[in-house]
Design an enzyme around this catalytic site. Structure first.
Site, mmCIF file in Angstrom:
data_model
loop_
_atom_site.group_PDB
_atom_site.id
_atom_site.type_symbol
_atom_site.label_atom_id
_atom_site.label_comp_id
_atom_site.label_asym_id
_atom_site.label_seq_id
_atom_site.Cartn_x
_atom_site.Cartn_y
_atom_site.Cartn_z
ATOM 1 N N GLY A 208 1.026 -1.155 -0.384
ATOM 2 C CA GLY A 208 0.232 -0.304 -0.267
ATOM 3 C C GLY A 208 0.959 1.208 -0.060
ATOM 4 N N CYS A 264 2.048 0.537 -8.767
ATOM 5 C CA CYS A 264 3.121 0.495 -7.784
ATOM 6 C C CYS A 264 3.973 0.881 -9.291
ATOM 7 C CB CYS A 264 3.560 -0.099 -6.337
ATOM 8 S SG CYS A 264 3.269 -1.655 -7.146
ATOM 9 N N GLU A 432 9.238 -9.940 -2.223
ATOM 10 C CA GLU A 432 8.169 -10.849 -3.266
ATOM 11 C C GLU A 432 8.309 -11.989 -4.135
ATOM 12 O OE1 GLU A 432 4.844 -8.094 -2.337
ATOM 13 O OE2 GLU A 432 3.822 -10.181 -0.929
#
Ligand code: NAP
Ligand code: MG
Length: 453
Positions: A208, A264, A432
């Site tokens: 976020g 993003c 990730e």
């Protein structure tokens, strides 16, 4: 007391559905359920856990059309993107289904005994997801977490709960035991924050804004809670004079306007070598004008609406610089905005420094390789970026010099589920996806066994 939230279709502004929002008591109950399920989930034989994850992947794949349509309705994603997103969840589950049988430790030579390491699961993992890519970002957290033997509580963004709720049902349908994968729909300030403060949650995976990410990191410090952060970006698309300018210009709109710029990884700063600036800009203008902004349920759509009126207002508040040119967009109901190209004069300009998170791109010229690198690195962020050149040595030199986690050469694609993804600087913490993500969902335990008599 629970409350409800009305999910809005951003392409029509019509109400899709009212969903119930969990309060603190509900959040705690779900966390407790996940904690209870952990005791048995971690004991499931590796091969059986692998099979369950493969079954989950298959069920997701079997429902790809349904999930994709939900995302078109809920988030205004183009149908082509939404199908990719549903498939990405299935692919990530499949990829990590290979992990339970391969969570190797080490045997380390020591005197007077045997030393072995184990990769132990952490317990309950809290996954907090933003509204821009509800399905993939959830999957990048929950798939490796489950594979490593953790249980999961997933909180979707308030705007976009629909696919997460459906994934929760599909997990059960696939045979994932009750309590192992839990979806809690609620406010960030209530449910999300509870993941941070409830000690039964042992790790937070947050994606976020950088502002909320900092709060979460500070909150996690209180319990030394593990945390992975995927935050904002202001990625540079660097176009050298020796590149295929036509190809770079044709690809540049997709690199920033995909998902209406709410990405993003958006290449929202385009840096063009001075000698080819005009040539690039005329090809770029043609490409932007051709970019199809339309009803996202159409197969031809390249961009849909923004997620909300609030986001649209926030993006439009940046349009204080002179606009170089724009593409088109529908009018009428829906949170529509035309792709917009700006040419700020200084790198200190707000539009050059801040993440706008909408269909706005800023273009600037650079002098030479050193200037391109300096301008690219003049940012608090460092998530993605592209380098267009036909000189492979230069491509590697620049790729090594740009402070960013994910770079592409002669391409704008940043995400592959089998390679690591994450940010430098204020774009995040940890990685990730890829083979190493499991390290973020396990603790290393070292055991020494004396063999001396
Ligand atoms: P956000 O406000 O940071 O919200 C993200 C998630 O956190 C939502 O689920 C939100 O819940 C929750 N949240 C809000 N306040 C919280 C708190 N105090 N404690 C715990 N959770 C809380 O971001 P957003 O507005 O959804 O998304 C836009 C931003 O996210 C952009 O800056 C963008 O760059 C960044 N982003 C980064 C990546 C990446 O991979 N690096 C990916 C996507 C987005 P509510 O919905 O209920 O507020
Ligand atoms: Mg927010």
């Amino acid at each position: 007391m629970s409350s409800t939230y009305e999910v809005i279709n951003p392409a029509t502004e019509r109400i899709v559905k009212a969903v119930e929002l969990a309060d603190l008591a509900v959040a705690d109950k779900v966390i407790q359920r996940a904690n209870k399920a952990f005791a048995s989930w971690r004991q499931v034989a590796p091969g059986d856990r692998a099979k369950l994850l493969r079954a989950f992947a298959q069920v997701v794949f079997d429902h790809r059309e349904e999930l994709a349509k939900l995302e078109v309705l809920n988030a205004g994603h183009t149908i082509a993107n939404a199908l990719w997103e549903a498939d990405n969840v299935a692919n990530v589950l499949n990829y990590y289904s290979a992990a339970p049988e391969r969570l190797f430790g080490k045997q380390i030579p020591v005197p007077n005994g045997v030393d072995i390491t184990f990769k132990e699961p952490l317990g309950v993992v809290g996954v907090i997801v933003p509204w821009n890519f509800p399905m993939p970002i959830a999957g990048w957290g929950f798939a490796p977490a489950l594979a490593a033997g953790n249980t999961v509580v997933l909180k979707p963004a308030e705007y976009t709960p629909m696919t997460a709720m459906r994934l929760g049902e599909l997990a059960l349908k696939a045979g994932i035991p009750e309590g192992v994968f839990n979806v809690v729909v609620g406010k960030g300030s209530i449910v999300g924050n509870r993941f941070v403060t409830n000690p039964l949650v042992r790790k937070i995976v947050f994606t976020g804004s950088t502002t909320v990410g900092k709060q979460i990191m500070a909150g996690c410090a209180d319990q030394i809670k593990r945390v992975t952060l995927e935050l904002g970006g202001k990625s540079a698309n660097i176009i050298f004079a020796d590149s295929d300018i036509e190809a770079a210009a044709a690809a540049a709109p997709g690199a920033v306007f995909d998902n209406a710029g709410q990405d993003c990884c958006a290449r929202s700063r385009v840096l063009v070598e001075k000698s080819v600036f005009d040539k690039f800009m005329s090809a770029f203008e043609m490409a932007v004008k051709k970019f199809r902004v339309e009803d996202p349920s159409l197969a031809t759509a390249q961009m849909g609406p923004l997620i909300s009126k609030k986001q649209l207002d926030s993006v439009q508040s940046y349009l204080t610089e002179e606009v170089a040119f724009t593409g088109g967009a529908p009018t009428g109901a829906g949170f529509w905005m035309a792709p917009t190209v700006l040419m700020p004069k200084k790198t200190t300009a707000k539009v050059w420094q801040e993440e706008i998170f909408g269909p706005v791109v800023s273009v600037m010229a650079f002098e030479d390789e050193a200037d391109a690198i300096a301008k690219a690195n003049d940012s608090d962020f460092g998530l993605s970026g592209s380098i267009w050149t036909n000189n492979s040595s230069k491509a590697l030199r620049v790729a090594r010099a740009v402070e960013s986690g994910n770079l592409s050469v002669n391409s704008n694609s940043s995400v592959r589920y089998w390679t690591p993804f994450g940010g430098y600087k204020q774009s995040g913490l940890g990685r990730e996806l890829g083979p190493d993500a499991l390290d973020s969902f396990t603790e290393v335990k070292n055991v020494f066994i004396a063999t001396d008599k």
